[in-house]
Design an enzyme around this catalytic site. Structure first.
Site, PDB file in Angstrom:
ATOM      1  N   GLY A 215      33.550  42.484  40.464  1.00  0.00           N
ATOM      2  CA  GLY A 215      34.186  41.405  41.272  1.00  0.00           C
ATOM      3  C   GLY A 215      35.644  41.645  41.251  1.00  0.00           C
ATOM      4  N   SER A 216      36.607  40.550  41.443  1.00  0.00           N
ATOM      5  CA  SER A 216      37.802  40.738  41.754  1.00  0.00           C
ATOM      6  C   SER A 216      38.592  41.748  40.916  1.00  0.00           C
ATOM      7  CB  SER A 216      38.545  39.683  41.896  1.00  0.00           C
ATOM      8  OG  SER A 216      38.199  38.806  43.098  1.00  0.00           O
ATOM      9  N   THR A 217      38.003  42.042  39.670  1.00  0.00           N
ATOM     10  CA  THR A 217      38.752  42.858  38.780  1.00  0.00           C
ATOM     11  C   THR A 217      38.968  44.292  39.119  1.00  0.00           C
ATOM     12  OG1 THR A 217      36.736  43.259  37.336  1.00  0.00           O
ATOM     13  CG2 THR A 217      38.193  41.759  36.715  1.00  0.00           C
ATOM     14  N   LYS A 219      39.731  44.958  42.071  1.00  0.00           N
ATOM     15  CA  LYS A 219      40.785  45.222  43.005  1.00  0.00           C
ATOM     16  C   LYS A 219      41.939  45.951  42.167  1.00  0.00           C
ATOM     17  CE  LYS A 219      39.527  40.911  45.486  1.00  0.00           C
ATOM     18  NZ  LYS A 219      39.740  39.393  45.575  1.00  0.00           N
ATOM     19  N   SER A 273      43.901  36.667  44.343  1.00  0.00           N
ATOM     20  CA  SER A 273      42.700  37.268  44.628  1.00  0.00           C
ATOM     21  C   SER A 273      42.008  37.185  45.957  1.00  0.00           C
ATOM     22  CB  SER A 273      41.816  36.939  43.575  1.00  0.00           C
ATOM     23  OG  SER A 273      40.876  37.850  43.498  1.00  0.00           O
TER      24      SER A 273
END
Length: 486
Positions: A215-217, A219, A273
């Site tokens: 997921g967004s980690t 990024k 995010s």
């Protein structure tokens, strides 16, 4: 008559030589194969005929041996078995060994030649040395904080010392007691069937053997690639990022969970995010640079061992632009272990350098003489040091101003990144909750801990998950435990 005696003597001499050659063949040439023959119980009897060496945390044994008086005499025992099962694994007379019990079996069983007082001593004497000891890098307080924080939910925690790669905590829940698999009684087989048949998979080491969409980690990786490639040069400059963002070559539109993402600067997009900004960033940066950065962080490494083997985290090597855009926000086929995401956070904390993660500090003989030390080893330079400093700034902003406020620690600088990972048919499953972070104690020269937390069965409120409500408090507890002990 004399001739017959000479012939008989010569024949007897030949028989004696043949006997000696055969004895040498059996005892030397075939010794290893005969020792390993499953029908030869002497090996097992010898193996379990003495106490097994111990695995240690903070200088204390977390394993032991119990004298049963049976033919396979000593059974393995565990202190706080469920707490340390993802570290120790099990040592069973019936089902073999896993994790550290397997990777360091020669030391623990006493069969490692380095434990012998003289070279080739064991081969000559056919004796076995007392089992040696394995001193781990785990910090008991951090391990306990991670285990308590997960509270039995499906999930995992990995914590690393960024400058050395020492693994400070490695937790997977739900867990199990490895002692249930020690011995040869009927209850061992029942436990084996029960543990393997459980839908909650307590024997799965989610910290190193399970991969999840990050997921967004992820990024953090995308931002590192974009900054290194020059796709972005100013953290506070507006980006040309529409909201919604149409995936390249498709009519599929990507949206955000928050407002303010249209043409948002990288700083704002990271704090809150924004999917649209990072999906476009990944596509604009290109597959080559994205793949190179992901590999430098440790993705696609099939040979990582700590010393137990670690499942390879995945970033596809061949994708179209739409797939790359989704991969850049931790979706599509991108997958990572919690240990891998702790390595991502550690690289940011360590100036862009990824240190080889390891679980064993040193191995010793039973009386404490060092057999082998595990030194610090660098794996890759994941990004430029200047980029790492910018990411430290961005991750700090997440905790101080953005979605990661639940990880803030008074008297310490904390950087973090929240994440949710959708899964299931049509993304119908409850999103996995992620949080990766690092912490630096006031007055210290560098961060002393990086953490990754994933919670599978998090709260059903997606807003709470994306805000770090489920995973960030667990990371905070682990970081506090490390900082308080440093």
């Amino acid at each position: 008559m004399t001739r017959y005696i000479r012939h008989a003597a010569a024949f007897c001499a030949l028989l004696l030589i043949a006997l000696l050659v055969n004895a040498t063949r059996v005892q030397v040439v075939q010794a290893g194969r005969l020792d390993d023959n499953p029908a030869n119980r002497r090996q097992a009897i010898t193996r379990f005929g003495q106490p097994r060496g111990d695995i240690m945390v903070d200088g204390r044994e977390i394993t032991g041996s119990k004298d049963t008086g049976e033919q396979l005499r000593y059974e393995r025992t565990y202190t706080n078995g469920p707490l340390y099962a993802p570290v120790t694994g099990y040592a069973s007379q019936v089902y073999g060994t896993t994790l550290l019990e397997n990777a360091e079996d020669d030391i623990l069983s006493g069969s490692d030649p380095m434990l012998a007082p003289l070279p080739l001593w064991n081969d000559i004497s056919r004796t076995q040395n007392p089992g040696g000891k394995v001193r781990t890098t785990i910090k008991a307080a951090a391990q306990q904080a991670a285990y308590a924080g997960l509270g039995g939910k499906k999930g995992a925690v990995a914590a690393i010392e960024p400058s050395t790669g020492k693994i400070l905590a490695l937790v997977s829940t739900p867990s199990y007691d490895p002692g249930r698999l020690s011995g040869t009684s009927g209850s061992v087989a029942e436990s084996w069937a029960s543990l393997n048949g459980s839908s909650r998979k307590p024997m799965l080491n989610r910290a190193i053997r399970q991969t999840y969409p990050p997921g967004s980690t992820f990024k953090v990786v995308t931002a590192a690639a974009a900054l290194d490639a020059g796709t972005v040069t100013d953290l506070d400059a507006a980006t040309k990022s529409p909201n919604p963002y149409t995936l390249p070559g498709t009519t599929t539109q990507l949206t955000n969970e928050v407002d303010g993402c249209t043409n948002a600067p990288l700083r704002y997009a990271f704090e809150w995010s924004c999917n649209t900004v990072f999906a476009k960033l990944g596509a604009d940066t290109g597959l080559s640079d994205m793949l190179g950065t992901a590999r430098n962080f440790g993705f696609n490494d099939t040979g990582l061992k700590i010393p137990s083997s670690v499942a390879a985290s995945n970033f596809d090597t061949s994708m179209d632009d739409a797939q790359l855009a989704l991969s850049s926000i931790g979706q599509y086929d991108t997958r990572a272990t919690p240990l891998q995401m702790a390595m991502v956070s550690a690289a940011v904390a360590n100036g862009g350098q990824v240190q080889s993660p390891h679980l064993v500090d040193e191995t010793t003989t039973d009386d404490g003489d060092v057999v082998e030390n595990t030194g610090t080893d660098s794996l890759h330079q994941a990004m430029n040091p200047a980029t790492a400093m910018q990411l430290r700034e961005l991750m700090t902003d997440v905790v101080e101003k953005g979605t990661g406020g639940n990880a803030a620690i008074p008297g310490a600088t904390v950087g973090g990144k929240t994440g949710t990972a959708q899964h299931g048919i049509d993304n119908s499953g409850t999103p996995y909750a992620w949080f990766i972070s690092w912490a630096q104690k006031s007055g210290e020269g560098q961060p002393s801990v990086s953490v990754a937390v994933v919670v599978e069965d998090a709260a059903a409120d997606r807003g709470d998950i994306s805000g770090g409500g489920s995973a960030a408090p667990v990371a905070k507890a682990v970081m506090e435990a490390v900082l308080d002990g440093s």
